[in-house]
Design a protein around this motif. Structure first.
Motif, short mmCIF file in Angstrom:
data_model
loop_
_atom_site.label_atom_id
_atom_site.label_comp_id
_atom_site.label_asym_id
_atom_site.label_seq_id
_atom_site.Cartn_x
_atom_site.Cartn_y
_atom_site.Cartn_z
N ARG A 127 0.83 -1.21 0.00
CA ARG A 127 0.00 0.00 0.00
C ARG A 127 0.87 1.26 0.00
O ARG A 127 0.51 2.27 -0.61
N SER A 128 2.01 1.19 0.67
CA SER A 128 2.91 2.35 0.69
C SER A 128 3.46 2.63 -0.70
O SER A 128 3.68 3.79 -1.08
N ILE A 129 3.68 1.57 -1.50
CA ILE A 129 4.13 1.76 -2.88
C ILE A 129 3.03 2.44 -3.69
O ILE A 129 3.29 3.37 -4.45
N VAL A 130 1.80 1.97 -3.52
CA VAL A 130 0.66 2.56 -4.23
C VAL A 130 0.55 4.04 -3.90
O VAL A 130 0.33 4.88 -4.79
N GLU A 131 0.72 4.39 -2.64
CA GLU A 131 0.61 5.78 -2.21
C GLU A 131 1.81 6.61 -2.66
O GLU A 131 1.65 7.73 -3.17
N ARG A 132 3.00 6.07 -2.48
CA ARG A 132 4.22 6.81 -2.81
C ARG A 132 4.31 7.09 -4.31
O ARG A 132 4.72 8.18 -4.72
N ARG A 133 3.90 6.13 -5.12
CA ARG A 133 3.95 6.30 -6.58
C ARG A 133 2.66 6.89 -7.14
O ARG A 133 2.52 7.04 -8.35
N LYS A 134 1.71 7.21 -6.24
CA LYS A 134 0.45 7.85 -6.62
C LYS A 134 -0.25 7.09 -7.75
O LYS A 134 -0.65 7.66 -8.76
N LEU A 135 -0.40 5.79 -7.53
CA LEU A 135 -1.03 4.93 -8.53
C LEU A 135 -2.55 5.00 -8.47
O LEU A 135 -3.21 4.78 -9.49
N MET A 136 -3.09 5.28 -7.29
CA MET A 136 -4.53 5.32 -7.12
C MET A 136 -4.93 6.52 -6.28
O MET A 136 -4.16 6.99 -5.44
N VAL A 137 -6.16 7.01 -6.51
CA VAL A 137 -6.67 8.12 -5.69
C VAL A 137 -7.42 7.58 -4.48
O VAL A 137 -7.59 8.27 -3.48
N ASN A 138 -7.91 6.34 -4.58
CA ASN A 138 -8.51 5.64 -3.45
C ASN A 138 -8.49 4.15 -3.77
O ASN A 138 -7.90 3.74 -4.77
N ASP A 139 -9.15 3.33 -2.97
CA ASP A 139 -9.07 1.88 -3.15
C ASP A 139 -9.76 1.37 -4.41
O ASP A 139 -9.57 0.21 -4.79
N VAL A 140 -10.56 2.20 -5.06
CA VAL A 140 -11.31 1.72 -6.22
C VAL A 140 -11.00 2.48 -7.51
O VAL A 140 -11.41 2.05 -8.59
N THR A 141 -10.27 3.60 -7.42
CA THR A 141 -10.05 4.44 -8.60
C THR A 141 -8.57 4.65 -8.85
O THR A 141 -7.83 5.07 -7.95
N MET A 142 -8.14 4.38 -10.08
CA MET A 142 -6.74 4.61 -10.46
C MET A 142 -6.48 6.11 -10.60
O MET A 142 -7.41 6.90 -10.75
N ALA A 143 -5.21 6.49 -10.55
CA ALA A 143 -4.84 7.87 -10.83
C ALA A 143 -5.30 8.22 -12.24
O ALA A 143 -5.37 7.36 -13.12
N LYS A 144 -5.63 9.48 -12.46
CA LYS A 144 -6.25 9.88 -13.72
C LYS A 144 -5.45 9.45 -14.95
O LYS A 144 -6.01 8.96 -15.93
N ASP A 145 -4.12 9.62 -14.90
CA ASP A 145 -3.31 9.29 -16.07
C ASP A 145 -3.13 7.79 -16.27
O ASP A 145 -2.63 7.36 -17.30
N LEU A 146 -3.56 6.99 -15.29
CA LEU A 146 -3.44 5.54 -15.41
C LEU A 146 -4.78 4.86 -15.67
O LEU A 146 -4.84 3.65 -15.84
N GLN A 147 -5.84 5.65 -15.70
CA GLN A 147 -7.16 5.07 -15.90
C GLN A 147 -7.34 4.59 -17.34
O GLN A 147 -6.91 5.24 -18.28
N VAL A 148 -7.97 3.44 -17.47
CA VAL A 148 -8.40 2.95 -18.78
C VAL A 148 -9.91 3.14 -18.81
O VAL A 148 -10.64 2.49 -18.06
#
Length: 209
Positions: A162-183
């Protein structure tokens, strides 16, 4: 890495800027990119994405749309004409640009983080999120990458992921990817949603590890 007009049309149909649950806007339906100009991608960006760039490396280009067709009237309109007439054209981001941005993201991760980040990205759905709950995906990765981990250490491993997900800003919350990573596929059908739902993240059996 050149992009032809057929790709421009495909990307305009599946726009990365559209809402996952909304129908395509009237603008996206009406105006379709049909032509563009080749623009060289800066070598600095290629290096940031992990490309091996030398003095002899030939320019890598992508197409920036500059001509559109009004699907209602058949009129051909340029970007300049649209600006003068107050017409808002739909944004088109090429597949090559999105792939390059993804490579840049991965290049910023440490070597130890990349396998997990790649795994997470493979499990994106076409609605801006993941094919399963984040915790289930984390547990599945732990069972796959650390099969000998003790059950008492799983919570610590999950916290590290989870710290990797947060540090690399992969998701905005548990169900939504970061905007630039969304398909996002605004034309996703009910059948497509069912097929995505069929992609299961296997739960971890109690007592394993």
């Amino acid at each position: 890495m050149k992009i032809d007009n057929e790709e421009l049309h495909a990307v305009s149909v599946v726009s990365a800027q559209s809402s996952a649950h909304a129908n395509p806007s009237a603008t996206e339906e009406r105006y379709v990119a049909i032509q563009g100009t080749h623009k060289a991608i800066p070598k600095a960006r290629l290096k940031a994405a992990g490309w091996k760039v030398t003095r002899g490396t030939r320019p890598v280009t992508e197409v920036i749309p500059d001509t559109w067709m009004d699907m209602t009237t058949g009129e051909i309109i340029t970007k300049e004409q649209a600006r003068k007439r107050g017409i808002k054209l739909p944004g088109v981001r090429s597949n090559s640009d999105k792939a390059l941005a993804l490579c840049e993201r991965l290049a910023r991760c440490s070597p130890s983080e990349r396998p997990f980040v790649r795994y997470l990205l493979k499990l994106r759905n076409q609605r801006g999120g993941l094919v399963g709950p984040l915790d289930a995906i984390l547990d599945h990765w732990i069972a796959r990458a650390c099969p000998a981990v003790r059950s008492t250490d799983k919570a610590r491993k999950r916290k590290q992921l989870r710290s990797i997900v947060e540090r690399r800003k992969l998701m905005v919350n548990d169900v939504t990817m970061a905007k630039d990573l969304q398909v996002l596929n605004p034309r996703l059908t009910k059948q497509g949603i069912l097929e995505e739902s069929a992609i299961r993240v296997c739960p971890i059996q109690k007592g394993v590890g």
